[in-house]
Scaffold this active site. Structure first.
Site, short mmCIF file in Angstrom:
data_model
loop_
_atom_site.label_atom_id
_atom_site.label_comp_id
_atom_site.label_asym_id
_atom_site.label_seq_id
_atom_site.Cartn_x
_atom_site.Cartn_y
_atom_site.Cartn_z
CB SER A 156 67.70 23.23 -1.87
OG SER A 156 66.44 23.40 -2.46
CE1 TYR A 197 67.14 19.27 -5.44
CE2 TYR A 197 68.58 21.04 -6.15
CZ TYR A 197 67.76 20.47 -5.20
OH TYR A 197 67.59 21.09 -4.02
CE LYS A 223 64.70 21.41 -0.56
NZ LYS A 223 64.54 21.30 -2.03
CE1 TYR A 272 61.34 22.37 0.68
CE2 TYR A 272 59.90 24.07 -0.22
CZ TYR A 272 60.98 23.22 -0.35
OH TYR A 272 61.70 23.21 -1.52
CB VAL A 293 67.15 28.33 -6.20
CG1 VAL A 293 66.87 27.11 -7.05
CG2 VAL A 293 66.15 28.50 -5.10
O1 DON Z 1 61.04 25.06 -3.08
C1 DON Z 1 61.78 25.77 -3.71
O2 DON Z 1 61.63 25.94 -4.91
C2 DON Z 1 62.91 26.49 -2.99
N1 DON Z 1 62.55 26.85 -1.66
C3 DON Z 1 64.14 25.64 -2.89
C4 DON Z 1 64.62 25.13 -4.21
C5 DON Z 1 66.09 24.97 -4.28
O3 DON Z 1 66.87 25.59 -3.60
C6 DON Z 1 66.56 24.08 -5.35
N2 DON Z 1 67.99 24.09 -5.41
N3 DON Z 1 68.78 24.27 -6.23
#
Ligand code: DON
Length: 308
Positions: A63, A242, A66, A190, A260
Site C-alpha cells: 500500500s 488506516y 498508493k 492495482y 502489509v
Molecule cells: O489490497 C491489498 O490487500 C494489498 N495489496 C495492500 C494492502 C496493504 O498494504 C494495506 N496496508 N497496510
C-alpha cells in the site's frame, strides 16, 4: 544525536526484539518473508543517505505504492479526483466494504483499498492496463533515479488469485458508476502497483520530493507543487495507517504510509524522507517494529510536525 548513530541504535534495538508481530499471510507470497528482517534508511534534504540493517533488501511495498499512484493521478486529473474519492480517515480496516454502501460507492480516502482501486481506474484512462502499470513503475523509477526497480510478478499473481475482497470492492463501486473501466482491469493495475519491490534505501529516495516541498532535492526539479506535496503529506498523516492513523500520529508525529509487506514511508517535512521495513504486522496491518522504530527515531532526533 547524529542521525547515523540514531539509525544504528534503533536497528540494534529492533534486532533484539522478539515481539515482531505477524507476517501477512492472506497474500500467500508475502507469508514466505523472514520476520527477522529489519531495515531502515533516511535520505536528508541536504543530500545524505544513511542506512542500517537490511536496508538494501527489496520487499513488497504494497500500500505504500498508493502514495505514488495518488501523486500521479492528481497530476493527470487534478482536484477533479476528489469527486470520486474522499479525504477523510475511514476508522475502518484497509479492506473494509461497510462504508461504501452508506457513501454511495465513494471511498473515504485514496489509501484504503477501495480508494486506491478508484485511483487505478483514473490512471487507466486512455491506456491499456500494461501501459498504466508501466507509467506507475517508470514514475517510481524516476523518483528514485533507479531503473532497476521491478514489479514482483509472483506477488501480483498471488494477490490476484486470492483477492476476493478487492474484487468485491471493485464490483461494488462499479455498480455505483465509480469505476469507468471493467473491475478486472482496474484491479490488474492495482495488484501490480502493490507488487512493486523496493528496498528501504530506494523507498526513502522515492519520498524525497515530499520532504522537500515537492522538489527533488538533488536536482531542484519540481515533481509536484509545494501545496500538493503538503496535501499528500496531510493525507498520509490522517489516513496512511488506516484505523491506526491516529495512533501513528500520536506516537511518531510525522506523515507516514504503511504497507502489509511491513514497510513504512515516513516524511519529516523540510528535513528527510525515511523508510523502514520489518515484515511482522500489528492488529491494524501496519508494521509493528517499523512503527516502533520510527517512534524511537523521531524521539531521538526531536522530529515531529508538531514540534515548535
Ligand atoms: O489490497 C491489498 O490487500 C494489498 N495489496 C495492500 C494492502 C496493504 O498494504 C494495506 N496496508 N497496510
Amino acid at each position: 544525536m547524529p542521525l547515523e548513530q540514531a539509525l544504528a541504535e534503533v536497528a540494534a534495538e529492533m534486532a533484539e526484539r522478539t515481539d515482531r508481530g505477524d507476517v501477512a499471510t492472506y497474500i500467500p507470497q508475502l507469508g514466505k518473508v523472514d520476520p527477522k528482517k529489519f531495515g531502515i534508511a533516511a535520505v536528508t534534504n541536504d543530500g545524505r543517505t544513511l542506512v542500517a540493517g537490511d536496508a538494501d533488501q527489496a520487499f513488497s511495498i504494497q500500500s505504500i505504492s498508493k502514495v505514488f499512484t495518488l501523486t500521479l493521478a492528481l497530476g493527470n486529473v487534478g482536484d477533479a479526483l476528489w469527486k470520486r474519492v474522499g479525504r477523510e480517515p475511514s476508522g475502518n480496516p484497509f479492506n473494509s466494504i461497510v462504508q461504501l454502501e452508506h457513501e454511495n460507492g465513494i471511498p473515504r480516502n485514496p489509501f484504503i483499498n477501495a480508494g486506491a482501486i478508484v485511483i487505478s481506474d483514473i490512471l487507466l484512462a486512455g491506456h491499456q492496463p500494461r501501459e498504466a502499470i508501466g507509467e506507475i513503475l517508470r514514475f517510481i523509477q524516476f523518483l528514485c533515479d533507479d531503473e532497476t526497480i521491478i514489479i514482483d510478478r509472483e506477488v501480483a499473481a498471488s494477490e490476484r488469485a486470492t483477492g476476493y475482497r478487492n474484487f468485491a470492492l471493485a464490483n461494488y463501486m462499479k455498480s455505483f458508476g465509480n469505476l469507468h473501466h471493467a473491475p478486472e482491469l482496474a484491479l490488474g493495475v492495482y495488484f501490480h502497483h502493490c507488487a512493486i519491490a523496493m528496498s528501504c534505501r530506494q523507498l526513502a529516495m522515492a519520498g524525497r520530493f515530499l520532504a522537500n516541498g515537492g522538489k527533488n532535492p538533488a536536482t531542484g526539479h519540481s515533481v509536484v507543487s509545494a501545496e500538493r506535496a503538503r496535501r499528500i503529506c496531510a493525507m498520509m498523516l490522517t489516513c496512511g495507517h488506516y484505523d491506526g492513523s491516529g495512533d501513528f500520529a500520536f506516537r511518531v508525529g510525522i506523515p507516514g504510509k504503511s504497507g502489509v509487506g511491513g514497510g513504512i514511508l515516513g516524511i519529516v517535512p523540510g528535513v528527510a524522507s525515511l523508510a523502514v521495513w520489518s515484515p511482522g504486522l500489528n492488529a491494524n496491518g501496519n508494521s509493528k517494529l517499523g512503527s516502533l522504530a520510527l517512534e524511537k527515531l523521531a524521539r531521538m532526533m526531536n522530529w515531529s510536525i508538531f514540534a515548535p
